[in-house]
Scaffold this motif. Structure first.
Motif, PDB file in Angstrom:
ATOM      1  N   GLU A  14       0.834  -1.198   0.000  1.00 42.60           N
ATOM      2  CA  GLU A  14       0.000   0.000   0.000  1.00 42.60           C
ATOM      3  C   GLU A  14       0.876   1.259   0.000  1.00 42.60           C
ATOM      4  O   GLU A  14       0.606   2.204  -0.743  1.00 42.60           O
ATOM      5  CB  GLU A  14      -0.890  -0.028   1.242  1.00 42.60           C
ATOM      6  CG  GLU A  14      -1.942   1.031   1.302  1.00 42.60           C
ATOM      7  CD  GLU A  14      -2.853   0.832   2.512  1.00 42.60           C
ATOM      8  OE1 GLU A  14      -4.072   0.838   2.308  1.00 42.60           O
ATOM      9  OE2 GLU A  14      -2.334   0.667   3.635  1.00 42.60           O
ATOM     10  N   SER A  17       2.456   1.732  -3.423  1.00 42.30           N
ATOM     11  CA  SER A  17       1.456   2.232  -4.367  1.00 42.30           C
ATOM     12  C   SER A  17       1.269   3.745  -4.197  1.00 42.30           C
ATOM     13  O   SER A  17       1.195   4.483  -5.188  1.00 42.30           O
ATOM     14  CB  SER A  17       0.133   1.501  -4.141  1.00 42.30           C
ATOM     15  OG  SER A  17      -0.872   2.023  -4.950  1.00 42.30           O
ATOM     16  N   CYS A  18       1.214   4.186  -2.963  1.00 44.00           N
ATOM     17  CA  CYS A  18       1.092   5.628  -2.697  1.00 44.00           C
ATOM     18  C   CYS A  18       2.308   6.385  -3.198  1.00 44.00           C
ATOM     19  O   CYS A  18       2.181   7.472  -3.778  1.00 44.00           O
ATOM     20  CB  CYS A  18       0.900   5.883  -1.208  1.00 44.00           C
ATOM     21  SG  CYS A  18      -0.703   5.377  -0.587  1.00 44.00           S
ATOM     22  N   GLU A  21       2.134   6.760  -6.961  1.00 45.91           N
ATOM     23  CA  GLU A  21       1.147   7.783  -7.338  1.00 45.91           C
ATOM     24  C   GLU A  21       1.666   9.181  -7.025  1.00 45.91           C
ATOM     25  O   GLU A  21       1.496  10.107  -7.823  1.00 45.91           O
ATOM     26  CB  GLU A  21      -0.176   7.532  -6.626  1.00 45.91           C
ATOM     27  CG  GLU A  21      -1.259   8.525  -6.949  1.00 45.91           C
ATOM     28  CD  GLU A  21      -1.688   8.548  -8.405  1.00 45.91           C
ATOM     29  OE1 GLU A  21      -2.406   9.493  -8.771  1.00 45.91           O
ATOM     30  OE2 GLU A  21      -1.318   7.647  -9.181  1.00 45.91           O
ATOM     31  N   LEU A  22       2.331   9.346  -5.899  1.00 46.46           N
ATOM     32  CA  LEU A  22       2.901  10.648  -5.550  1.00 46.46           C
ATOM     33  C   LEU A  22       4.014  11.052  -6.520  1.00 46.46           C
ATOM     34  O   LEU A  22       4.124  12.224  -6.887  1.00 46.46           O
ATOM     35  CB  LEU A  22       3.412  10.648  -4.111  1.00 46.46           C
ATOM     36  CG  LEU A  22       2.313  10.690  -3.055  1.00 46.46           C
ATOM     37  CD1 LEU A  22       2.864  10.312  -1.683  1.00 46.46           C
ATOM     38  CD2 LEU A  22       1.639  12.046  -3.029  1.00 46.46           C
ATOM     39  N   SER A  40      -5.677  14.577  -4.061  1.00 43.05           N
ATOM     40  CA  SER A  40      -5.177  13.211  -4.214  1.00 43.05           C
ATOM     41  C   SER A  40      -3.791  13.072  -3.592  1.00 43.05           C
ATOM     42  O   SER A  40      -3.487  12.067  -2.944  1.00 43.05           O
ATOM     43  CB  SER A  40      -5.124  12.829  -5.693  1.00 43.05           C
ATOM     44  OG  SER A  40      -4.554  11.562  -5.875  1.00 43.05           O
ATOM     45  N   TYR A  43      -4.274  12.984   0.160  1.00 47.21           N
ATOM     46  CA  TYR A  43      -4.818  11.677   0.549  1.00 47.21           C
ATOM     47  C   TYR A  43      -3.724  10.609   0.532  1.00 47.21           C
ATOM     48  O   TYR A  43      -3.609   9.809   1.459  1.00 47.21           O
ATOM     49  CB  TYR A  43      -5.963  11.292  -0.382  1.00 47.21           C
ATOM     50  CG  TYR A  43      -6.459   9.894  -0.169  1.00 47.21           C
ATOM     51  CD1 TYR A  43      -7.301   9.594   0.903  1.00 47.21           C
ATOM     52  CD2 TYR A  43      -6.078   8.854  -1.012  1.00 47.21           C
ATOM     53  CE1 TYR A  43      -7.746   8.300   1.120  1.00 47.21           C
ATOM     54  CE2 TYR A  43      -6.521   7.565  -0.805  1.00 47.21           C
ATOM     55  CZ  TYR A  43      -7.354   7.299   0.257  1.00 47.21           C
ATOM     56  OH  TYR A  43      -7.787   6.012   0.470  1.00 47.21           O
ATOM     57  N   ASN A  44      -2.920  10.594  -0.528  1.00 46.49           N
ATOM     58  CA  ASN A  44      -1.871   9.586  -0.641  1.00 46.49           C
ATOM     59  C   ASN A  44      -0.803   9.742   0.435  1.00 46.49           C
ATOM     60  O   ASN A  44      -0.266   8.747   0.919  1.00 46.49           O
ATOM     61  CB  ASN A  44      -1.244   9.620  -2.039  1.00 46.49           C
ATOM     62  CG  ASN A  44      -2.049   8.835  -3.027  1.00 46.49           C
ATOM     63  OD1 ASN A  44      -2.063   7.615  -2.992  1.00 46.49           O
ATOM     64  ND2 ASN A  44      -2.758   9.527  -3.902  1.00 46.49           N
TER      65      ASN A  44
END
Length: 71
Positions: A14, A17-18, A21-22, A40, A43-44
């Protein structure tokens, strides 16, 4: 007490994945980010911190708990 490797693996996945995305979002110039992309990112970051804290607390708790057999 044993560390549950499945839990640790899920939380690390997890977190990774963050991070991916960042990295994607931070490659966009800040002025070009939409408000949704900014939220987003927030949140990440929150999910990333929660995942890492979850792993740390899990390992810490497992290290301090004394099993009944050793009493």
């Amino acid at each position: 007490m044993p560390v549950y490797s499945e839990l640790v693996t899920r939380r690390v996945d997890e977190a990774r994945s963050c991070i991916m995305e960042l990295k994607r979002l931070t490659s966009i110039p800040f002025k070009e980010l939409s408000i949704d992309q900014v939220y987003s990112m927030r949140y990440n970051i929150i999910v990333l911190v929660e995942s890492l804290v979850s792993v740390a607390v899990h390992i810490w708790l497992r290290s301090i708990i004394i099993s009944p057999a050793t009493m």
